[in-house]
Enzyme design. Sequence first.
Site, PDB file in Angstrom:
ATOM      1  N   LEU A  13       6.111   6.116  -1.696  1.00  0.00           N
ATOM      2  CA  LEU A  13       5.562   5.263  -0.630  1.00  0.00           C
ATOM      3  C   LEU A  13       6.306   3.937  -0.548  1.00  0.00           C
ATOM      4  CD1 LEU A  13       1.723   5.828  -0.860  1.00  0.00           C
ATOM      5  CD2 LEU A  13       3.465   7.055   0.411  1.00  0.00           C
ATOM      6  N   SER A  34      13.100   0.869 -13.494  1.00  0.00           N
ATOM      7  CA  SER A  34      14.229   0.840 -14.429  1.00  0.00           C
ATOM      8  C   SER A  34      15.597   0.710 -13.753  1.00  0.00           C
ATOM      9  CB  SER A  34      14.183   2.078 -15.325  1.00  0.00           C
ATOM     10  OG  SER A  34      13.989   3.218 -14.530  1.00  0.00           O
ATOM     11  N   TYR A 135      -5.760   9.417 -14.718  1.00  0.00           N
ATOM     12  CA  TYR A 135      -5.111   8.677 -13.629  1.00  0.00           C
ATOM     13  C   TYR A 135      -6.173   8.084 -12.690  1.00  0.00           C
ATOM     14  CZ  TYR A 135      -2.880   8.228  -9.026  1.00  0.00           C
ATOM     15  OH  TYR A 135      -2.482   7.785  -7.788  1.00  0.00           O
ATOM     16  N   CYS A 165      -0.676  10.624   1.401  1.00  0.00           N
ATOM     17  CA  CYS A 165       0.195   9.865   2.319  1.00  0.00           C
ATOM     18  C   CYS A 165       1.529  10.592   2.450  1.00  0.00           C
ATOM     19  CB  CYS A 165       0.364   8.434   1.805  1.00  0.00           C
ATOM     20  SG  CYS A 165       1.090   7.354   3.050  1.00  0.00           S
TER      21      CYS A 165
END
Length: 271
Positions: A13, A34, A135, A165
């Site tokens: 997203l 990273s 989660y 989404c």
Amino acid sequence: MTKVALSGAAGQLGRVLRSALLARGVDLRSAAGSKPLEPIVPGEDVMHGDLRDPAVVDRLLQGVDVLIHMAGTSVERPLPEIIENNLRGLVEVYEGARRHGVRRIVFASSNHAIGMYPVEDKLDLDCAFRPDGFYGLSKAWGESLARLYWDKHGIESLCVRIGSCLPEPTEFRHLSTWFGHEDFLHMMDQAINVPEIGFLVVWGVSANTRSYWNNDGGAQKLGYEPKQNAEDYAAEILPQTNPLDATAQRYQGGSFASYDFTPEGKRLKKR
Ligand code: 15L
């Protein structure tokens, strides 16, 4: 001009949002985890680093008015990873917001904070959490953290319980959970520009005929007027086999709910 920071800019997203906000001329700083980001416009304000490090958070939030916080683990993972990315990282971000006077944080919450509700239920914004895994639990915790920082420190938060989404809905569950990109970008525009939000929770979902979620109260306050409806894809999707197993089909969280699920017959007997 409002200075906006976007974390998780290299994510699924984040990538959509980064290019759309730049195209709209938003004064944006984008951060990845990273790997460095390649600028997509000359002189683009980009950075990367681990948000558990306060020095990285300082670089992200210096001079920022609104943070759109998309970083973090976005699927079910072992608890230690969730704790590091979604709990520790989030505390560092909100503490950074205090240090830098950030006015508002848009927190990418998730429908998995309520994923154990049956698909027959229609949920209002004030429903109790029913996470479908660690989660989802981290997102319920994140919403409570956002509430704490509004109540105690006056930092505004918009918690968006994002559905699915995607550019297009592709399976039966999405007829209820789809959050089209056009509606997503419209919601983010509102999140940046609406003068006052305080602490607000909304469902990140389009105007789906079969939606599980009722955005009354939140959508009006945000000025969110979705235009997309997954039903436009129903004729294509309905003849297809539902890819979810029988348990996943019973719960709003879909496959997140059926993962590591103890079937009725294997649960402790009621005394
Ligand atoms: C989420 O929270 C995930 O990040 C995404 O990968 C999808 O699984 C989505 O929810 C969904 O429920 O469809």
